[in-house]
Design a protein around this motif. Structure first.
Motif, PDB file in Angstrom:
ATOM      1  N   SER A   1       0.677  -1.606   0.007  1.00  0.00           N
ATOM      2  CA  SER A   1      -0.080  -0.128   0.227  1.00  0.00           C
ATOM      3  C   SER A   1       1.104   1.579  -0.123  1.00  0.00           C
ATOM      4  CB  SER A   1      -1.393   0.351   1.375  1.00  0.00           C
ATOM      5  OG  SER A   1      -2.304  -0.772   1.152  1.00  0.00           O
ATOM      6  N   ALA A   2       2.172   1.746  -0.371  1.00  0.00           N
ATOM      7  CA  ALA A   2       3.113   2.461   0.394  1.00  0.00           C
ATOM      8  C   ALA A   2       3.024   2.378  -0.822  1.00  0.00           C
ATOM      9  CB  ALA A   2       4.474   2.117   0.329  1.00  0.00           C
ATOM     10  N   PHE A   3       3.788   3.872  -1.627  1.00  0.00           N
ATOM     11  CA  PHE A   3       4.261   4.818  -2.623  1.00  0.00           C
ATOM     12  C   PHE A   3       5.303   4.210  -3.728  1.00  0.00           C
ATOM     13  CE2 PHE A   3       5.439   8.451  -5.221  1.00  0.00           C
ATOM     14  CZ  PHE A   3       4.491   8.483  -5.865  1.00  0.00           C
ATOM     15  N   GLY A   4       6.241   3.104  -2.654  1.00  0.00           N
ATOM     16  CA  GLY A   4       7.218   2.936  -3.493  1.00  0.00           C
ATOM     17  C   GLY A   4       8.428   2.222  -2.577  1.00  0.00           C
ATOM     18  N   THR A   5       8.333   1.613  -3.201  1.00  0.00           N
ATOM     19  CA  THR A   5      10.009   0.369  -2.421  1.00  0.00           C
ATOM     20  C   THR A   5      11.263   0.743  -3.223  1.00  0.00           C
ATOM     21  OG1 THR A   5       8.549  -1.110  -2.190  1.00  0.00           O
ATOM     22  CG2 THR A   5      11.124  -1.235  -1.641  1.00  0.00           C
ATOM     23  N   VAL A   6      12.275   1.024  -2.441  1.00  0.00           N
ATOM     24  CA  VAL A   6      14.061   0.996  -2.596  1.00  0.00           C
ATOM     25  C   VAL A   6      14.529  -0.383  -2.935  1.00  0.00           C
ATOM     26  CG1 VAL A   6      16.162   1.473  -2.653  1.00  0.00           C
ATOM     27  CG2 VAL A   6      14.530   3.418  -2.031  1.00  0.00           C
ATOM     28  N   MET A   7      14.624  -1.114  -4.119  1.00  0.00           N
ATOM     29  CA  MET A   7      15.605  -2.343  -3.285  1.00  0.00           C
ATOM     30  C   MET A   7      16.718  -2.223  -2.988  1.00  0.00           C
ATOM     31  SD  MET A   7      13.694  -5.250  -5.347  1.00  0.00           S
ATOM     32  CE  MET A   7      14.292  -4.749  -7.029  1.00  0.00           C
TER      33      MET A   7
ATOM     34  N   PHE B   1      20.226   3.786   5.933  1.00  0.00           N
ATOM     35  CA  PHE B   1      20.003   5.005   6.990  1.00  0.00           C
ATOM     36  C   PHE B   1      19.832   6.788   6.154  1.00  0.00           C
ATOM     37  CE2 PHE B   1      22.192   8.412  10.210  1.00  0.00           C
ATOM     38  CZ  PHE B   1      20.868   8.584  10.616  1.00  0.00           C
ATOM     39  N   ALA B   2      20.847   6.584   5.162  1.00  0.00           N
ATOM     40  CA  ALA B   2      21.140   8.336   5.141  1.00  0.00           C
ATOM     41  C   ALA B   2      19.681   8.458   4.172  1.00  0.00           C
ATOM     42  CB  ALA B   2      22.204   8.585   4.091  1.00  0.00           C
ATOM     43  N   VAL B   3      19.766   7.232   3.275  1.00  0.00           N
ATOM     44  CA  VAL B   3      17.602   7.279   2.739  1.00  0.00           C
ATOM     45  C   VAL B   3      16.937   7.622   3.588  1.00  0.00           C
ATOM     46  CG1 VAL B   3      16.308   5.712   0.847  1.00  0.00           C
ATOM     47  CG2 VAL B   3      18.742   5.699   0.349  1.00  0.00           C
ATOM     48  N   TRP B   4      17.124   6.920   3.577  1.00  0.00           N
ATOM     49  CA  TRP B   4      16.082   6.792   5.085  1.00  0.00           C
ATOM     50  C   TRP B   4      15.571   8.196   5.676  1.00  0.00           C
ATOM     51  CZ3 TRP B   4      15.493   1.669   8.263  1.00  0.00           C
ATOM     52  CH2 TRP B   4      14.195   1.182   9.347  1.00  0.00           C
ATOM     53  N   THR B   5      16.661   8.408   5.997  1.00  0.00           N
ATOM     54  CA  THR B   5      16.850  10.320   6.874  1.00  0.00           C
ATOM     55  C   THR B   5      16.194  10.670   6.008  1.00  0.00           C
ATOM     56  OG1 THR B   5      18.243   9.561   8.161  1.00  0.00           O
ATOM     57  CG2 THR B   5      17.934  11.504   7.973  1.00  0.00           C
ATOM     58  N   ALA B   6      16.811  11.699   4.336  1.00  0.00           N
ATOM     59  CA  ALA B   6      16.746  11.778   4.049  1.00  0.00           C
ATOM     60  C   ALA B   6      14.984  12.041   2.868  1.00  0.00           C
ATOM     61  CB  ALA B   6      17.235  11.689   2.634  1.00  0.00           C
ATOM     62  N   LEU B   7      14.249  10.550   2.749  1.00  0.00           N
ATOM     63  CA  LEU B   7      12.904  10.991   3.204  1.00  0.00           C
ATOM     64  C   LEU B   7      12.224  11.123   4.406  1.00  0.00           C
ATOM     65  CD1 LEU B   7      12.905   6.866   1.927  1.00  0.00           C
ATOM     66  CD2 LEU B   7      12.094   8.667   0.456  1.00  0.00           C
ATOM     67  N   ALA B   8      12.512  10.550   5.433  1.00  0.00           N
ATOM     68  CA  ALA B   8      12.149  11.714   6.613  1.00  0.00           C
ATOM     69  C   ALA B   8      11.885  13.110   6.347  1.00  0.00           C
ATOM     70  CB  ALA B   8      12.256  10.908   7.872  1.00  0.00           C
TER      71      ALA B   8
ATOM     72  N   ALA C   1       8.502   5.357   5.622  1.00  0.00           N
ATOM     73  CA  ALA C   1       9.544   4.449   5.341  1.00  0.00           C
ATOM     74  C   ALA C   1       9.917   3.434   6.396  1.00  0.00           C
ATOM     75  CB  ALA C   1      10.799   4.535   4.946  1.00  0.00           C
ATOM     76  N   ASN C   2       9.507   2.120   5.919  1.00  0.00           N
ATOM     77  CA  ASN C   2      10.186   1.052   6.489  1.00  0.00           C
ATOM     78  C   ASN C   2      11.744   0.293   6.426  1.00  0.00           C
ATOM     79  OD1 ASN C   2       8.531  -1.419   6.159  1.00  0.00           O
ATOM     80  ND2 ASN C   2       7.408   0.076   6.199  1.00  0.00           N
ATOM     81  N   LEU C   3      11.959  -0.778   6.628  1.00  0.00           N
ATOM     82  CA  LEU C   3      13.092  -1.322   6.118  1.00  0.00           C
ATOM     83  C   LEU C   3      12.869  -3.289   6.784  1.00  0.00           C
ATOM     84  CD1 LEU C   3      16.031  -1.493   4.244  1.00  0.00           C
ATOM     85  CD2 LEU C   3      16.344  -1.841   6.568  1.00  0.00           C
TER      86      LEU C   3
ATOM     87  N   ASP D   1      10.482   0.157   2.038  1.00  0.00           N
ATOM     88  CA  ASP D   1       8.982   0.474   1.130  1.00  0.00           C
ATOM     89  C   ASP D   1       9.062   2.308   1.983  1.00  0.00           C
ATOM     90  OD1 ASP D   1       8.246  -1.003   3.762  1.00  0.00           O
ATOM     91  OD2 ASP D   1       6.318  -0.200   3.301  1.00  0.00           O
ATOM     92  N   PHE D   2       8.541   2.446   1.148  1.00  0.00           N
ATOM     93  CA  PHE D   2       8.217   4.351   1.321  1.00  0.00           C
ATOM     94  C   PHE D   2       6.340   4.720   0.731  1.00  0.00           C
ATOM     95  CE2 PHE D   2      10.834   4.236  -2.063  1.00  0.00           C
ATOM     96  CZ  PHE D   2      10.429   5.027  -3.100  1.00  0.00           C
ATOM     97  N   GLY D   3       6.691   5.907   1.394  1.00  0.00           N
ATOM     98  CA  GLY D   3       4.993   6.699   1.350  1.00  0.00           C
ATOM     99  C   GLY D   3       4.512   7.705   1.997  1.00  0.00           C
TER     100      GLY D   3
END
Length: 200
Positions: free
Chosen positions: A92-98, A133-140, A146-148, A176-178
Motif C-alpha cells: 500500500s506504500a508509494f514505492g520501494t527501494v531495493m 540510514f541516509a536514504v531513510w533520513t532523507a525521505l523523512a 519508510a520501513n526496512l 518501502d516508503f510513502g
C-alpha cells in the motif's frame, strides 16, 4: 553544538502505516535517493551499493512476489493470511527501494587489496547500513515515512528474473516508503551506561 543531523535522525522512524498521498514527484524522489546513495562513503570509495527504485506496478509486483514466496514458508493458512496482511501494508506504500551489493566490486577489492581481503564483505555491509540510514533520513526530511524489510534471500531468484537484476547484485534489503498515515510508536531506549563509555 549544531544538531540538525541529530534532529533529522530523530525523524527517521519505522513507519508501517504508509499510503500514497504523496505530493513529491516520482522523479524527484528517485533523484533524492540516487544522489543520497552517491554521496555516502564506501570502503576505498569502491561504491559497491546498488539500488533499484520501484514505483507503481513494479512496486506492487515486488510485494506480490514476497507474498507468493512466503506461502510455502508459513505453516498454516491462518498464519499465511496474517502474513499477507503485513505484506499488503507494504504494498500500500508509494514505492520501494531495493538495496543490493555488487559482489563483483567486493571481489575485485578483495583481489586488489589482498592484505584486507577478509574485511571487504563486512565493509560492504557497513556501506549498506550507511546508505540505508541516509536514504531513510532523507525521505523523512521530506515528510515521507519508510520501513526496512529483509525478505532476501527468499525472494532473490524471483526478483532477479522480474526486474532483470545482474547476477553479481546481491539483495540486502527492501525499503518501502510513502505518506505517513499513522505515526510511529514511542521509541524505547536501553540505559546509556549499558551502551556507551566516555573516557577523558
Amino acid at each position: 553544538m549544531k544538531e540538525q543531523l541529530l534532529n533529522l535522525a530523530k525523524q527517521r522512524r519505522s513507519i508501517y502505516a504508509l499510503g500514497r498521498n504523496v505530493t513529491v514527484s516520482e522523479d524527484d524522489i528517485a533523484t533524492l535517493i540516487t544522489q543520497t546513495i552517491k554521496w555516502v562513503p564506501t570502503t576505498f570509495n569502491n561504491q559497491s551499493t546498488r539500488a533499484v527504485i520501484l514505483f507503481g506496478e513494479n512496486h506492487e509486483k515486488l510485494w506480490d512476489i514476497v507474498g507468493k514466496r512466503l506461502k510455502s514458508e508459513v505453516p498454516t493458512e491462518e498464519a499465511y493470511q496474517r502474513t499477507l496482511q503485513k505484506i499488503n501494508a507494504f504494498k500500500s506504500a508509494f514505492g520501494t527501494v531495493m538495496f543490493f551489493t555488487d559482489m563483483d566490486v567486493v571481489h575485485d577489492s578483495e583481489n586488489n587489496f589482498a592484505l584486507y581481503a577478509d574485511n571487504f564483505a563486512d565493509w560492504a555491509e557497513q556501506g549498506q547500513g550507511i546508505a540505508q540510514f541516509a536514504v531513510w533520513t532523507a525521505l523523512a526530511e521530506n515528510g515521507l515515512g519508510a520501513n526496512l524489510q529483509h525478505y532476501n534471500p527468499l525472494i532473490d531468484d524471483e526478483v532477479r528474473k522480474a526486474f532483470d537484476i545482474p547476477e553479481s547484485w546481491k539483495l540486502r534489503a527492501e525499503m518501502d516508503f510513502g505518506s505517513i498515515e499513522a505515526p510511529a510508536g514511542e521509541k524505547q531506549f536501553m540505559a546509556d551506561e549499558d551502551r556507551f563509555k566516555v573516557l577523558k
